[in-house]
Design a protein around this motif. Structure first.
Motif, PDB file in Angstrom:
ATOM      1  N   LYS A   1     -10.233  -9.420  -0.799  1.00 27.45           N
ATOM      2  CA  LYS A   1      -8.994  -9.605  -0.246  1.00 27.45           C
ATOM      3  C   LYS A   1      -8.182  -8.357   0.228  1.00 27.45           C
ATOM      4  O   LYS A   1      -7.457  -8.584   1.173  1.00 27.45           O
ATOM      5  N   VAL A   2      -8.120  -7.525  -0.663  1.00 28.83           N
ATOM      6  CA  VAL A   2      -7.458  -6.310  -0.415  1.00 28.83           C
ATOM      7  C   VAL A   2      -7.991  -5.902   1.045  1.00 28.83           C
ATOM      8  O   VAL A   2      -7.280  -5.289   1.761  1.00 28.83           O
ATOM      9  N   LYS A   3      -9.162  -5.914   0.953  1.00 23.96           N
ATOM     10  CA  LYS A   3      -9.590  -5.199   2.214  1.00 23.96           C
ATOM     11  C   LYS A   3      -9.271  -5.889   3.594  1.00 23.96           C
ATOM     12  O   LYS A   3      -9.144  -5.322   4.590  1.00 23.96           O
ATOM     13  N   GLU A   4      -9.518  -7.174   3.313  1.00 22.17           N
ATOM     14  CA  GLU A   4      -9.120  -8.074   4.700  1.00 22.17           C
ATOM     15  C   GLU A   4      -7.761  -7.951   5.029  1.00 22.17           C
ATOM     16  O   GLU A   4      -7.515  -7.696   6.081  1.00 22.17           O
ATOM     17  N   MET A   5      -6.808  -7.789   3.989  1.00 22.85           N
ATOM     18  CA  MET A   5      -5.500  -7.634   4.196  1.00 22.85           C
ATOM     19  C   MET A   5      -5.060  -6.415   4.786  1.00 22.85           C
ATOM     20  O   MET A   5      -4.116  -6.079   5.609  1.00 22.85           O
ATOM     21  N   LYS A   6      -5.825  -5.253   4.155  1.00 25.22           N
ATOM     22  CA  LYS A   6      -5.658  -3.953   4.666  1.00 25.22           C
ATOM     23  C   LYS A   6      -6.139  -3.876   6.237  1.00 25.22           C
ATOM     24  O   LYS A   6      -5.292  -3.018   7.250  1.00 25.22           O
ATOM     25  N   ALA A   7      -7.172  -4.659   6.624  1.00 24.34           N
ATOM     26  CA  ALA A   7      -7.534  -4.713   8.148  1.00 24.34           C
ATOM     27  C   ALA A   7      -6.440  -5.176   8.929  1.00 24.34           C
ATOM     28  O   ALA A   7      -6.011  -4.728  10.057  1.00 24.34           O
TER      29      ALA A   7
ATOM     30  N   PHE B   1      -8.819  -6.858  -8.865  1.00 29.59           N
ATOM     31  CA  PHE B   1      -9.828  -8.180  -9.274  1.00 29.59           C
ATOM     32  C   PHE B   1     -10.089  -8.758  -7.878  1.00 29.59           C
ATOM     33  O   PHE B   1     -11.145  -9.709  -7.993  1.00 29.59           O
ATOM     34  N   MET B   2      -9.525  -8.406  -6.824  1.00 23.03           N
ATOM     35  CA  MET B   2      -9.993  -9.096  -5.634  1.00 23.03           C
ATOM     36  C   MET B   2     -10.015  -8.129  -4.444  1.00 23.03           C
ATOM     37  O   MET B   2      -9.196  -8.119  -3.540  1.00 23.03           O
ATOM     38  N   PRO B   3     -11.291  -7.306  -4.587  1.00 16.81           N
ATOM     39  CA  PRO B   3     -11.302  -6.075  -3.736  1.00 16.81           C
ATOM     40  C   PRO B   3     -11.319  -6.764  -2.251  1.00 16.81           C
ATOM     41  O   PRO B   3     -11.130  -6.159  -1.144  1.00 16.81           O
TER      42      PRO B   3
ATOM     43  N   VAL C   1       0.910  -1.081   0.016  1.00 16.23           N
ATOM     44  CA  VAL C   1      -0.126   0.012   0.047  1.00 16.23           C
ATOM     45  C   VAL C   1       1.219   1.378   0.028  1.00 16.23           C
ATOM     46  O   VAL C   1       1.798   1.429   0.729  1.00 16.23           O
ATOM     47  N   SER C   2       0.774   2.020  -0.978  1.00 18.82           N
ATOM     48  CA  SER C   2       1.489   3.292  -1.170  1.00 18.82           C
ATOM     49  C   SER C   2       0.649   4.478  -1.094  1.00 18.82           C
ATOM     50  O   SER C   2      -0.403   4.522  -1.867  1.00 18.82           O
ATOM     51  N   LYS C   3       1.339   5.857  -0.743  1.00 17.88           N
ATOM     52  CA  LYS C   3       0.446   7.008  -1.209  1.00 17.88           C
ATOM     53  C   LYS C   3       1.172   7.821  -2.020  1.00 17.88           C
ATOM     54  O   LYS C   3       0.635   8.629  -2.586  1.00 17.88           O
ATOM     55  N   TYR C   4       2.540   7.508  -2.561  1.00 18.39           N
ATOM     56  CA  TYR C   4       3.052   8.081  -3.425  1.00 18.39           C
ATOM     57  C   TYR C   4       4.096   7.019  -4.276  1.00 18.39           C
ATOM     58  O   TYR C   4       5.132   6.723  -3.827  1.00 18.39           O
ATOM     59  N   PRO C   5       3.392   6.589  -5.372  1.00 18.98           N
ATOM     60  CA  PRO C   5       2.096   7.000  -5.518  1.00 18.98           C
ATOM     61  C   PRO C   5       0.744   6.200  -4.976  1.00 18.98           C
ATOM     62  O   PRO C   5       1.179   5.147  -4.155  1.00 18.98           O
ATOM     63  N   ASP C   6      -0.212   6.950  -5.226  1.00 17.67           N
ATOM     64  CA  ASP C   6      -1.406   6.111  -4.562  1.00 17.67           C
ATOM     65  C   ASP C   6      -2.084   4.961  -5.189  1.00 17.67           C
ATOM     66  O   ASP C   6      -2.520   4.912  -6.220  1.00 17.67           O
ATOM     67  N   LYS C   7      -1.288   3.818  -4.723  1.00 20.22           N
ATOM     68  CA  LYS C   7      -1.707   2.757  -5.458  1.00 20.22           C
ATOM     69  C   LYS C   7      -1.598   1.422  -4.335  1.00 20.22           C
ATOM     70  O   LYS C   7      -0.853   1.412  -3.340  1.00 20.22           O
ATOM     71  N   VAL C   8      -2.195   0.229  -4.693  1.00 15.01           N
ATOM     72  CA  VAL C   8      -2.260  -0.872  -4.170  1.00 15.01           C
ATOM     73  C   VAL C   8      -1.940  -1.984  -4.992  1.00 15.01           C
ATOM     74  O   VAL C   8      -2.229  -2.293  -6.129  1.00 15.01           O
ATOM     75  N   TRP C   9      -0.971  -2.892  -4.406  1.00 11.03           N
ATOM     76  CA  TRP C   9      -0.618  -4.103  -5.244  1.00 11.03           C
ATOM     77  C   TRP C   9      -0.866  -5.414  -4.366  1.00 11.03           C
ATOM     78  O   TRP C   9      -0.626  -5.395  -3.198  1.00 11.03           O
ATOM     79  N   LEU C  10      -1.647  -6.260  -5.082  1.00  9.42           N
ATOM     80  CA  LEU C  10      -1.722  -7.563  -4.438  1.00  9.42           C
ATOM     81  C   LEU C  10      -1.281  -8.859  -5.299  1.00  9.42           C
ATOM     82  O   LEU C  10      -1.413  -8.966  -6.473  1.00  9.42           O
ATOM     83  N   PHE C  11      -0.464  -9.681  -4.776  1.00  5.26           N
ATOM     84  CA  PHE C  11       0.063 -10.615  -5.549  1.00  5.26           C
ATOM     85  C   PHE C  11      -0.068 -11.835  -4.543  1.00  5.26           C
ATOM     86  O   PHE C  11      -0.185 -12.155  -3.630  1.00  5.26           O
ATOM     87  N   ASP C  12      -0.322 -13.118  -5.518  1.00  2.91           N
ATOM     88  CA  ASP C  12      -0.382 -14.376  -5.046  1.00  2.91           C
ATOM     89  C   ASP C  12       0.770 -15.095  -5.300  1.00  2.91           C
ATOM     90  O   ASP C  12       0.902 -15.453  -6.480  1.00  2.91           O
ATOM     91  N   LEU C  13       1.615 -15.413  -4.350  1.00  2.00           N
ATOM     92  CA  LEU C  13       3.198 -15.901  -4.693  1.00  2.00           C
ATOM     93  C   LEU C  13       2.919 -17.314  -5.171  1.00  2.00           C
ATOM     94  O   LEU C  13       3.875 -17.769  -5.496  1.00  2.00           O
TER      95      LEU C  13
END
Length: 533
Positions: free
Chosen positions: A485-491, A481-483, A456-468
């Motif tokens: 999962k993003v919400k869960e991990m942000k929490a 494509f996985m909002p 999660v970045s502010k500069y730039p304003d961006k989110v990356w999610l990867f399935d390793l």
């Protein structure tokens, strides 16, 4: 300074509301510890003469692909590789941060450095000039922050006294301790190694050092014309180290002296448990290499690359000297040896192979910045030639050393590393796959949770999610494509972040780093992150 026998630490009011808690030394004898913790048969435990020696070897800016074991055809590192072949390597080996000082603080304490405010490099006088265009026009203009007002006191600009180092912990268990090499935990007298648990010290206090005198005829050098950091180092760095408490010139090849000092220390302390923190200067700039190694690497046609990998081979040669000394003293089966890098390889060297197969560089939270060579051996205890599945961190070195030495961890703080010995010795199921790890730099975050990573970045304003599991090199961003999962991990990220404290000092600047670039900026959809320092 924390006391290290019966009582070894207390957080300041800023970092913990709890009061001082005494930490008793373990009541387990070595026989009982070996039999209970490692499942060692009683006769083998009884034969163990004393607590194991512990040697932690740390390279500087060594990328995941900068050792031959990981597949790089341009470099030969048989001695570093042997630590893994005689012991274990990890499938997901992480460092505590993407830049050297904070990652070393994590290693030395076993805690996220953000728990005690160590978020940025300790400020070096004039270092801001390395990135503000004074020496060379940068590819991207840095964001320069105003001076901190009021200025942070020097004794607060580094590792705080509230933190227990691995050396202090091991001294409490009867170990003799030493550091040879890079420190980078602050420049004030209270932050010197001798005040932080190290009985002996041959070191340099800042973030980089000349590997030899710049005019040494036995050394080949390369200056990076495009890099402000390299210009600043060649202009400002003094080729000096501190031996004991006396500052003097670098003599010969620095790594040779560090390895020789470690060997002498082992010889003098071979009959009692010892701890060595051996922090080589390779492969950090300035790019320098011994001429004898450089000459034999004529097959590498690019000059900077030839010098870069020659300097890594110089470090490997000295790792071999240390391992040979352990063997010649008859200490092979009573010495834990750990090798790791502090962070990934740096983009400013413009050597594209450093971190393959991963994306990103030092000072990014892509895997190229935080995935490093990380090997561990303990002959007779850790089975050889293991590839251990799961997530391991250099945060784990502290609690692993504590378990091996019989120490009891302080209870007035939360440790973020874990003891790896039960997994490495096969006495417990491997539970490393489901770990959660956290990183932060100002407004830039990383969470590793199981087989997912979230940035999660502010500069730039961006989110990356990867399935390793399906994308170990982090090339396909699943965030759009996985909002859920993003919400869960942000929490989960937010919950951990609430445990941290504000930085103890402010950054001087913020810089853009291209994730995939290592040369001039490219037009179009080049992914980038920014790093505060």
């Amino acid at each position: 300074m924390p006391r290290v026998k019966k009582t070894i630490g207390e957080r300041s009011a800023m970092t913990s509301p709890r009061h001082f808690l005494a930490v008793a030394r373990t009541t387990l004898s070595l026989f009982g510890f070996a039999a209970i913790a490692f499942g060692v048969a009683a006769p083998a435990a009884a034969a163990q003469a004393r607590k194991p020696n512990i040697i932690v070897i740390v390279a500087d800016d060594l990328g995941y692909n900068d050792v031959s074991l990981n597949g790089n055809p341009l470099v030969r590192t048989p001695n570093i590789d042997s630590i893994a072949k005689d012991g274990a390597r990890f499938t997901d080996p992480y460092t505590g941060d993407a830049v050297c000082a904070a990652s070393r603080a994590a290693l030395l304490t076993g805690c996220y450095p953000q728990r005690y405010g160590f978020e940025y490099l300790p400020h070096l006088p004039g270092f801001i000039n390395a990135m503000n265009g004074k020496y060379v026009k940068p590819e991207y203009d840095a964001t320069i922050f105003p001076p901190q007002d009021p200025p942070v006191a020097p004794e607060k600009n580094g590792l705080p006294e509230s933190e227990i180092t691995i050396a202090q912990m091991l001294k409490g268990e009867g170990y003799t301790t030493a550091i040879f090499g890079k420190w980078h935990m602050g420049l004030a007298p209270n932050q010197a190694p001798g005040k932080r648990g190290f009985d002996e010290h041959v070191y340099y206090p800042g973030g980089a050092m000349f590997h030899a005198q710049p005019d040494d005829p036995n050394v080949v050098s390369y200056k990076l014309p495009w890099d402000g950091i390299d210009h600043w180092l060649w202009d400002q760095l003094k080729p000096q180290i501190i031996r004991g408490d006396v500052k003097g010139p670098v003599k010969g090849w620095l790594g040779d002296e560090l390895a020789a000092s470690a060997g002498d220390f082992m010889t003098r302390n071979k009959d009692k448990p010892f701890f060595i923190y051996l922090a080589f200067s390779e492969a950090h700039t300035p790019l320098m290499a011994p001429k004898d190694i450089y000459d034999r690497n004529s097959y590498i046609k690019d000059e900077k690359t030839r010098i870069y990998y020659s300097m890594i081979e110089a470090m490997d040669r000295n790792v071999g000297r240390v391992l040979e000394k352990v063997k010649s003293l008859g200490l092979d089966e009573n010495t834990i040896v750990i090798f790791a890098s502090d962070n990934g390889g740096a983009a400013y060297t413009r050597i594209p192979m450093e971190n393959l197969p991963y994306r990103g560089w030092k000072v990014t939270f892509f895997r190229g910045g935080v995935t490093v060579p990380y090997f561990m051996r303990w002959k007779g205890h850790i089975a050889p030639d293991q590839t251990v599945p799961g997530i391991a961190s250099t945060l784990d070195i502290f609690p692993t050393a504590a378990a091996a030495s019989g120490a009891t961890l302080a209870t007035d703080r939360k440790y973020d590393g874990r003891n790896l010995l039960p997994v490495l010795t096969g006495t417990a199921p491997n539970d490393l796959a489901d770990r959660t790890l956290y990183w932060r730099n100002q407004d830039y975050y990383l969470l590793r949770e199981g087989h997912y990573t979230l940035q999660v970045s502010k500069y730039p304003d961006k989110v990356w999610l990867f399935d390793l599991d399906t994308d170990p090199a982090e090339r396909i961003n699943l965030a759009p494509f996985m909002p859920a999962k993003v919400k869960e991990m942000k929490a989960a990220l937010g919950a951990i972040d609430k445990e941290m404290v504000p930085p103890a000092w402010s950054p001087a600047q913020r810089n853009r780093i291209d994730v995939d670039g290592y040369s001039a900026p490219t037009k179009g959809d080049q992914e980038w992150v920014s790093w505060a320092n």
